[in-house]
Enzyme design. Structure first.
Site, short mmCIF file in Angstrom:
data_model
loop_
_atom_site.label_atom_id
_atom_site.label_comp_id
_atom_site.label_asym_id
_atom_site.label_seq_id
_atom_site.Cartn_x
_atom_site.Cartn_y
_atom_site.Cartn_z
N GLU A 43 25.32 39.36 36.90
CA GLU A 43 26.86 39.91 37.06
C GLU A 43 27.57 38.93 38.07
O GLU A 43 28.86 38.33 37.58
CB GLU A 43 27.48 41.04 36.12
CG GLU A 43 28.70 41.50 35.90
CD GLU A 43 29.41 40.32 34.86
OE1 GLU A 43 29.31 39.19 34.64
OE2 GLU A 43 29.93 41.78 34.37
N THR B 231 35.59 33.74 34.17
CA THR B 231 35.51 35.16 34.75
C THR B 231 36.22 34.62 36.37
O THR B 231 37.79 35.45 36.96
CB THR B 231 34.92 36.30 34.82
OG1 THR B 231 34.24 36.08 33.30
CG2 THR B 231 35.38 37.41 35.65
N1 HSE Z 1 37.26 43.44 35.51
C1 HSE Z 1 36.14 42.35 35.59
C2 HSE Z 1 38.35 41.23 35.49
C3 HSE Z 1 36.05 42.44 34.04
O1 HSE Z 1 38.99 41.10 34.44
O2 HSE Z 1 37.83 40.55 36.30
C4 HSE Z 1 35.51 40.26 33.28
O3 HSE Z 1 35.03 40.64 32.55
#
Ligand code: HSE
Length: 310
Positions: A129, A182
């Protein structure tokens, strides 16, 4: 010791509005199917069954990185071939990379002589991840692995709290068909927040946790607010404000960006209301010409599933 394994790695919704990087829940029915085959050649080989845009170089592939992290700590004789059938589009905001990472470590674990307990696999999934999002956050991998609604109190060391799931709670997820990376959605946030925003946000997290414990719909609705990431990220999502308004008008307890987006989640009490909300959102998107997918799901209590291990 097993030779062939198949797992189903579920999608997840991270943040739950107020809990940026610390809250997430597991979805049911949508996810990736991954097959593992022990090979006599050493090393990891990756085959993408239905998504040719994903790298096959194990060092560039989330599943490959997570699998290698586990194999470095717990070597096996020979190697592994991993076949990935993506049911979650990368960059959709419902934990695509987390599903690949979690599926990989759970599959490889079955090939070990002495498989580890599920929760001990988290740090290895985290390695995958972290490669994908350029940051180590566990709010997708923890629910994808363990199921339910999870609070990540700390990543190093990993400290997770499994929260209660209120009766009849459903997630409706609208995925507009655009891709958001992301890492880019995280870069948008910068490194600082205003103290008054932080105060509001941690008040909401505390209240949401209490609402889950007490099954208090009204408190849940008041707490499902994000004053930190949503205001900055929502401009990347077409018609976000209108979609949020429709979901709330139709009776959702809360509605916000799922993970880093572009998916939008609603938390809803009851199957019928969930379907009505999904219908209203789909109608709106069709009118606006927004290509989309919709998922209506109860909270998945179990997380990743081993379909077969022989
Ligand atoms: N917490 C993370 C974000 C989740 O919001 O960047 C990414 O899937």
């Amino acid at each position: 010791m097993k030779n062939t394994v198949q797992v189903f790695a579920p999608a997840s919704v991270a943040n739950l509005s107020c809990g940026f990087d610390v809250l997430g829940l597991c979805l049911e029915g949508v996810g990736d199917t991954m097959s593992f085959q022990r090979t006599s050649d050493s090393g990891i080989k990756i085959f993408n069954k239905n998504n040719s845009s994903l790298p096959t170089d194990p060092k560039q592939n989330v599943a490959g990185v997570a699998a290698q992290a586990l194999l470095d700590a717990h070597p096996i004789a020979g190697g592994v071939q991993i076949e990935i059938e993506k049911g979650i589009l990368p960059g959709s905001g419902i934990g695509s990379s987390a599903a690949s990472a979690v599926g990989a470590v759970v599959g490889i674990n079955q090939l070990l002589e002495h498989p580890l307990p599920k929760q001990d696999l988290l740090p290895f999934a985290l390695a995958g991840e972290a490669m994908a999002s350029k940051d180590a956050h566990a709010d997708n991998i923890a629910p994808a692995l363990l199921g339910g609604i999870i609070l990540v109190r700390s990543v190093y060391p990993m400290d997770l709290v499994k929260l209660p799931i209120p009766k009849d709670l459903f997630a409706v997820v609208l995925h507009p068909q655009i891709e958001l990376k992301t890492a880019e959605a995280r870069a948008l946030l910068g490194n600082q927040v205003l103290l008054k925003s932080a105060i509001q946000q941690w008040a909401n997290v505390g209240a949401l946790v209490h609402a889950l414990h007490t099954d208090d719909d009204s408190l849940m609705a008041r707490s499902l607010q994000d004053v930190i990431a949503e205001p900055l990220r929502k401009k990347l999502i077409p018609e976000f404000d209108r979609i949020q308004k429709i979901a709330l008008q139709e009776g959702a307890l809360g509605c916000g960006i799922s993970g880093a987006g572009p998916s939008i989640f609603s938390l809803v009490k009851g199957a019928e209301k969930s379907h009505n909300i999904a219908h209203a959102l789909s109608y709106f998107c069709n009118q606006k010409g927004i290509e989309h997918q919709l998922y209506t799901s109860p909270i998945n209590r179990n997380g990743v599933e081993i379909i077969s291990a022989k």
